[in-house]
Design a protein around this motif. Structure first.
Motif: not given
Length: 320
Positions: A234, A238, A242, A285-286, A289
């Motif tokens: 994860y 992320q 970024k 999870q993304i 973010l």
């Protein structure tokens, strides 16, 4: 800016490589101590030796993967992969690290981040990307694994019995596979200088009979069978997103790539699913973010046109 033109900035500082192992041979001096080494403090030497061993373990792992899968030797395609990978890495948290990218001759969808900066992507992963932004996010994921030393630190935490178990499994696999047996490299002597140094810096204990080969074997089992902890995956997702966003790419590219894989045939993503969390969990999870980054307000490039031109010249898939 939505055009692809801004993606070309900074190309002069990109590290391009068409031969992973040829370049890696020049990366670290493993035998001869130079004046700079002699002038190091004990603390500096410890950091240097630790990085040296990270490189050696990663190079051994990369060599095994290249030997098993085969390598795509298309100079323009390899240069393109290195251009995008190095560009994204320059916007990561570890821009001073060197990364070397190569393409594995296999149609499954996967990518491998070996310690030290050796990043290998399957031809299947490239075929399943629809834009340069998706490729950038995938490479960002692998760059994050290396920069944060996920694999290497996991090896350092392994107990000797786990190393021995991984080595035994590797030997059993070789014995049952004539191709692997033919390509097996000789094991270094347990008392070799390299083995002793690696033992010290992987375990913190001098005299432990741990060789580079044994550590690489444990890493291979982790990277191809067991996988890293899901929280590390994860984190790599992320951080990779970024890095790609900082580099100017479209923020939702990784979501699109993972959704496509989720809908894909099981055969193509079988190995990837074995070592990574479920695609939906990764996408969730993304998405969190992107919400925190206010991605809806970010205008990024897809690089779709340039990627399509590169993709049109991909080598034909091999039969079978």
């Amino acid at each position: 800016m939505t055009s692809d033109s801004h993606l070309r900035r900074g190309r002069g500082r990109l590290f391009l490589t068409t031969s992973l192992l040829a370049v890696s041979a020049c990366t670290i001096k493993t035998q001869q101590q130079d004046p700079v080494e002699k002038a190091m403090t004990p603390q500096q030497r410890a950091v240097f030796e630790d990085y040296r061993m990270e490189i050696e373990v990663g190079r051994n792992m990369a060599g095994r993967l290249l030997g098993y899968y085969g390598v795509v030797e298309d100079p323009k395609l390899v240069a393109y992969l290195n251009q995008i990978g190095s560009y994204v890495a320059s916007y990561g948290d570890y821009p001073d690290r060197r990364y070397m990218f190569a393409i594995l001759k296999h149609e499954s969808v996967n990518a491998f981040a070996c310690p030290g900066g050796y990043i290998l992507v399957t031809m299947g992963a490239l075929r399943n990307a629809d834009s340069e932004a998706e490729l950038a996010a995938v490479l960002g994921h692998e760059v994050a694994h290396v920069g944060k030393r996920h694999m290497y630190d996991a090896l350092k935490r392994m107990k000797q019995k786990d190393i021995d178990e991984a080595t035994a499994k590797k030997r059993a696999a070789i014995d049952n596979d004539p191709y692997l047996k033919m390509r097996q490299r000789p094991e270094p002597e347990s008392g070799s200088a390299a083995g002793s140094r690696l033992a010290t810096y992987l375990t913190g204990k001098a005299g432990v009979g741990l060789s580079i080969m044994a550590a690489a074997a444990a890493g291979m089992q982790m990277i191809t069978e067991k996988g890293l902890d899901k929280e590390l995956e994860y984190e790599a997702d992320q951080e990779g997103v970024k890095y790609a966003v900082r580099a100017g790419y479209e923020p939702k590219a990784m979501l699109s790539f993972l959704k496509r894989l989720e809908d894909h045939s099981a055969k193509k993503v079988k190995n990837l699913e074995k070592t990574h969390p479920p695609m939906k969990e990764r996408r969730d999870q993304i998405a969190k973010l992107l919400l925190s980054l206010k991605a809806e307000d970010i205008i990024g490039a897809s690089g779709e046109d340039r990627f399509k031109k590169v993709k049109a010249k991909f080598p034909e898939p091999e039969a079978g």
